[in-house]
Scaffold this motif. Structure first.
Motif, PDB file in Angstrom:
ATOM      1  N   ILE A  47       5.587   4.610   8.611  1.00 54.83           N
ATOM      2  CA  ILE A  47       5.070   4.268   7.287  1.00 54.83           C
ATOM      3  C   ILE A  47       6.123   3.510   6.479  1.00 54.83           C
ATOM      4  N   SER A  51       5.188  -0.406   5.411  1.00 54.50           N
ATOM      5  CA  SER A  51       5.137  -0.769   3.997  1.00 54.50           C
ATOM      6  C   SER A  51       6.251  -1.744   3.630  1.00 54.50           C
ATOM      7  N   MET A 112       0.771  -0.066  -0.224  1.00 51.25           N
ATOM      8  CA  MET A 112       0.341   1.325  -0.060  1.00 51.25           C
ATOM      9  C   MET A 112      -1.170   1.502  -0.214  1.00 51.25           C
ATOM     10  N   CYS A 116      -0.943  -1.633   4.234  1.00 54.20           N
ATOM     11  CA  CYS A 116      -0.198  -0.861   5.246  1.00 54.20           C
ATOM     12  C   CYS A 116      -1.155  -0.020   6.087  1.00 54.20           C
ATOM     13  N   SER A 119      -0.149   3.707   6.349  1.00 53.61           N
ATOM     14  CA  SER A 119      -0.467   4.447   5.135  1.00 53.61           C
ATOM     15  C   SER A 119      -1.959   4.745   5.045  1.00 53.61           C
ATOM     16  N   GLU A 123      -3.377   8.561   5.027  1.00 53.69           N
ATOM     17  CA  GLU A 123      -3.942   9.098   3.783  1.00 53.69           C
ATOM     18  C   GLU A 123      -5.193   9.942   4.031  1.00 53.69           C
ATOM     19  N   ILE A 128      -0.308  10.847  -0.160  1.00 56.26           N
ATOM     20  CA  ILE A 128       0.820   9.922  -0.093  1.00 56.26           C
ATOM     21  C   ILE A 128       1.163   9.472  -1.504  1.00 56.26           C
TER      22      ILE A 128
END
Length: 140
Positions: A47, A51, A112, A116, A119, A123, A128
């Motif tokens: 992650i 990102s 985010m 990504c 991510s 999630e 997150i």
């Protein structure tokens, strides 16, 4: 996308190799001297990397070049739970460079919330959160 895994010793050390030949070692953190990352450690690294690539790409498209980018990622798991998955992941972005704070925050937010892949996948299982620091100052 394809990855191959090969066991390297009689314990928990594995070599993983992708189609390009990039090698990453995996090991069990319970070993006295682990020689590789744990699978859960790699998720946090994933992650952070995903990102960060997005943030650099977004800012480059806007003609902003970062001098430095660092990300601290912390994963929180429920003690004793099986499986012991992440319940919360927090990322702390530290950016340095001549970038307006609003642009820095927007780049992180776009990554985010939209771009990504790691991510977006995580999630579904974990909360997150993130914060951004630009040139030593918190960005809101």
């Amino acid at each position: 996308m394809k990855v191959n895994l090969k066991r390297l010793n009689s314990n928990y050390l594995f070599e993983t190799k992708n189609e390009r030949g990039d090698v990453v070692l995996l090991d069990n953190k319970s070993e006295d001297e682990p020689k590789g990352s744990s699978p859960m450690d790699l998720i946090l690294r994933g992650i952070a990397g995903c990102s960060s690539i997005d943030v650099v790409m977004i800012l480059k498209k806007q003609k902003y070049e970062l001098e430095d980018l660092q990300v601290e990622v912390e994963g929180f798991r429920e003690d004793g739970a099986i499986p012991n998955v992440f319940k919360k992941i927090h990322l702390y972005f530290k950016l340095k460079g001549e970038v307006p704070s609003a642009k820095a925050m927007r780049a992180v937010k776009l990554s985010m919330d939209k771009y990504c892949s790691v991510s977006k996948m995580l999630e579904k299982a974990a909360e997150i959160t993130y914060e951004v620091n630009l040139n030593g100052e918190k960005v809101d």
